[in-house]
Design an enzyme around this catalytic site. Sequence first.
Site, PDB file in Angstrom:
ATOM      1  CG  HIS A 132      -1.938  -1.189   1.364  1.00  0.00           C
ATOM      2  ND1 HIS A 132      -2.664  -1.209   0.351  1.00  0.00           N
ATOM      3  CD2 HIS A 132      -2.385  -2.112   2.214  1.00  0.00           C
ATOM      4  CE1 HIS A 132      -3.563  -2.331   0.519  1.00  0.00           C
ATOM      5  NE2 HIS A 132      -3.183  -2.733   1.795  1.00  0.00           N
ATOM      6  CG  ASP A 168      -3.058  -8.735   1.533  1.00  0.00           C
ATOM      7  OD1 ASP A 168      -4.034  -8.277   1.764  1.00  0.00           O
ATOM      8  OD2 ASP A 168      -1.920  -8.678   2.179  1.00  0.00           O
ATOM      9  CG  HIS A 170      -6.392  -5.192   2.704  1.00  0.00           C
ATOM     10  ND1 HIS A 170      -6.103  -6.343   3.538  1.00  0.00           N
ATOM     11  CD2 HIS A 170      -7.285  -4.763   3.299  1.00  0.00           C
ATOM     12  CE1 HIS A 170      -6.999  -6.109   4.817  1.00  0.00           C
ATOM     13  NE2 HIS A 170      -7.514  -4.927   4.611  1.00  0.00           N
ATOM     14  CG  ASP A 249      -4.849  -9.829   4.606  1.00  0.00           C
ATOM     15  OD1 ASP A 249      -4.616 -10.683   3.775  1.00  0.00           O
ATOM     16  OD2 ASP A 249      -4.897  -8.698   4.757  1.00  0.00           O
TER      17      ASP A 249
END
Length: 363
Positions: A132, A168, A170, A249
């Site tokens: 990110h 992931d 995200h 995650d």
Amino acid sequence: MKRPLFIGSEIYRNSSYGDHHPLRVPRVSTAMDLSRAMGWLPSDVYVPSPRVKPAALTVWHTPEYVAALHAAEAAQSVSDAVRTRHALGTPNNPVFPEMYRRPATAAGGSLLAGELLRDGGIVYHPAGGTHHGMPDKAGGFCYLNDPVLAILSLRRNGAGRVVYVDIDAHHPDGVEVAFGDDPDVLMISVHEDGLWPRTGHLGATESLVNLPVPRGLNDDEMALIRDRVILPRLAAFRPDAIVLQCGADAVEEDPQAHLSLSNQSHWAIVRSLMGLAPRLLVLGGGGYNPWTVGRLWTGVWGALNGFEVPDRLNIEAETVLRALRFDGNRRGRNPPDHWFTTLGDQPRFGPIRDEIRASVAQL
């Protein structure tokens, strides 16, 4: 390089983003300790991660941001102007004692991985995967973007075409900013629909494949995505290198996301990518339950080496897992016994939903 290499560091052992932050839990150190306890991590395949110097980060990050991050660690505070411009000193990206040294070590490992893979091979860098980070600011617990730096390093070291696969929970918004229109990089992301940063809408171009998936994604659905989207796109691209971001995650027990994959699903993707390019770099990423992250990432290392996962862990490995704590989270209360005694878990099989079939068909 014949055997996979494991890049790690002791800096992660006692470093925390703070008592109430999701990254208060040990992750990389658990994977290191567990791998050693199982006899999977001899000293000759362990590579200490260097800490990258600030100037080397400006290959993608702005000099002003790198200077601000370095200064924030030294001062242990930030001004309002720095907080506003660079998103440092926020609840997501707090000031903490190693806020430059820790991400700079992860970035150094990813830059080193590109060099180690010059002549081919496999490198595992579980501290990597901070996808990110933006050129001029932090984002989503990520102060630097080591996947971007890894891809740049691979290209400097002979990999003309790179596929980046991200599973992931995200969306890797920072990686898309870096390479979204680069014809020599293909980014494939499978991520939870509507989860922060709420980017990565369904669609595909020559350089991007974004597949948001609904809550509860199961192993059968991920297998469909692997076989119908990830592997065909990767084969058609014919990469010189593959980078896999294997965030933990997306497993069912993670407290920050809502997907329902098992460790087996992640390991199956790792195995499916092996041998499809001369160079393979596997990174960590998200994951906020210390037991599930440690078990998953240790199993990734096992998959890369072709090790057989035992039905029951030895006493040394079990001791590593029983020593973990997850204070302040309901998943840390009375953990199930299998979190202590095995790396594997039961596959999350289930029906493939029509909306997933429809999304796959559109790509």
